[in-house]
Design a protein around this motif. Structure first.
Motif: not given
Lengths: 246, 246
Positions: B137, B140-141, B144-150, B152, B154, B240
């Motif tokens: 964590v 990925w911080n 500076g990019e979102p790691m997982s959305w909606g 997804d 992981l 999205p």
């Protein structure tokens, strides 16, 4: 010009906020947080008693939709307009020199709503994101069992996925965390049963927070679809004694 | 009787320790931590300057093996005896009334070495485990990019897995975190290439710590096998605009 600081809150217990987020939240003069209209909201509840007396609160209230399904084009359009609106408001605050702390449950980059503001603002607004302990980590902590060992594969899936894909993912993972349960819980149960994992599944509702509940998923009523819950299956460790010390 | 408190340290930056772990560490009179013999060790380095002047330090030094491979039966036996020995020493301290704080990088229940003491001691020693921000964590911080959305998926995998299984896991996941890289990195690269994910893979070495390095995995030298590194591939979000607000 000011800036935006997104403060990861962790799983819900304020004692599990990071030292940096804690400091930023306590000194903030502008605090923004998502919530459903008419509710206090979990993020705001977590920081109760921590805010500076002069802090201005910005409640970002999700548009209410009793008629639209969450995945309909109309609802997605409504939600998108909502994020556009708040992105514009935060941009104005920052342009006027404000430092705005946006609260985010768990870790902001792990399925967090803040990302919808982040993608709209990052090109022209300074943004700092402070990580947090993900909600699932707080939930497996309260179960008191190691979650993954050795060469275990840990997979995080959403209960919203089609049942066949849930089953496939559940079969190839060792440890499992299943989020977005709620009304998807009956499908999650069927998928776990089909993958032979139901007897090992735990449900943690409101983990680390007041009203916390822990139950074996196989033992709760089929009609019981708790709201703020994660389902966990522990890995057993592909090698009982983990390999190389790091 | 005393007790053991395992304090999750998070990814390495002391500012990312939880408020509870921070408090427990600063007030501890007995601090135990794993390290390789002859090194300070990352856990101990993270709390530098935080310990009470009267704190007694217990360095739990992994047995040195220059001849034995890490997965040989002899090495596993040696490691097991090492955990047995420290479990016995901590049990004696607690029986004599001591409260012992055991430091653990990341989150203790997520691939943490502490679990080998936990399983040996939990039946007869009071143990409290404080969660931490997992190392991945923190990594990925810093990207500076979102790691997982909606919706997804992981998946967290170890670089020690057989190449065919790595490829299979990489194909069915949206977002990927790959740990235990080091000398497994060439295999991880081949597997990512075979799964069509190499161009999207990032390497984060010593994430959130001094000496932090970020690179596209495809752009580093094949012979470069950094020691304390995680490979990440971001999810792109199956929808999205994420579905239902929680």
């Amino acid at each position: 010009m000011g800036k935006i600081i997104c403060a990861g809150l962790g799983p819900g217990d304020p004692d599990l906020i990071s030292v940096r987020s804690d400091r930023v939240i306590r000194s903030a003069r502008h605090i923004a947080f998502f919530r459903k209209a008419g509710r206090q909201g979990q993020a705001r509840r977590t920081v109760d008693g921590m805010l500076h007396p002069a802090a201005i609160e910005h409640a970002m209230e999700y548009p209410i939709t009793t008629e639209l399904p969450f995945d309909s084009p109309d609802y997605i359009r409504l939600l998108s307009a909502f994020y556009d609106d708040w992105a514009a408001r935060l941009r104005t605050l920052v342009a006027n020199g404000a430092e705005v702390v946006v609260l985010c449950e768990g870790d902001p980059f792990l399925y967090g709503s803040f990302m919808h503001l982040y993608t709209r603002l990052r090109a022209d607004v300074p943004i700092e994101v402070i990580p947090g302990i993900p909600g699932m980590v707080g939930c497996w902590n309260v179960l008191g069992e190691p979650m993954s060992w050795g060469d275990d594969v840990l997979t995080v899936v959403m209960g919203t996925l089609p049942e066949a894909e849930l089953v496939a993912q559940m079969k190839t993972a060792d440890a499992l965390a299943i989020m977005k349960t709620g009304r998807n819980l009956p499908r999650v149960r069927r998928a776990l049963a089909a993958a032979g994992r139901l007897e090992d599944a735990w449900l943690v509702e409101r983990g680390t927070m007041p009203g916390q509940r822990i139950a074996r998923l196989s033992e709760i009523e089929a009609s019981d679809c708790p709201y703020f819950a994660i389902v966990l299956v522990h890995g057993q460790g592909r090698r009982p004694v983990a390999g190389a010390p790091e």
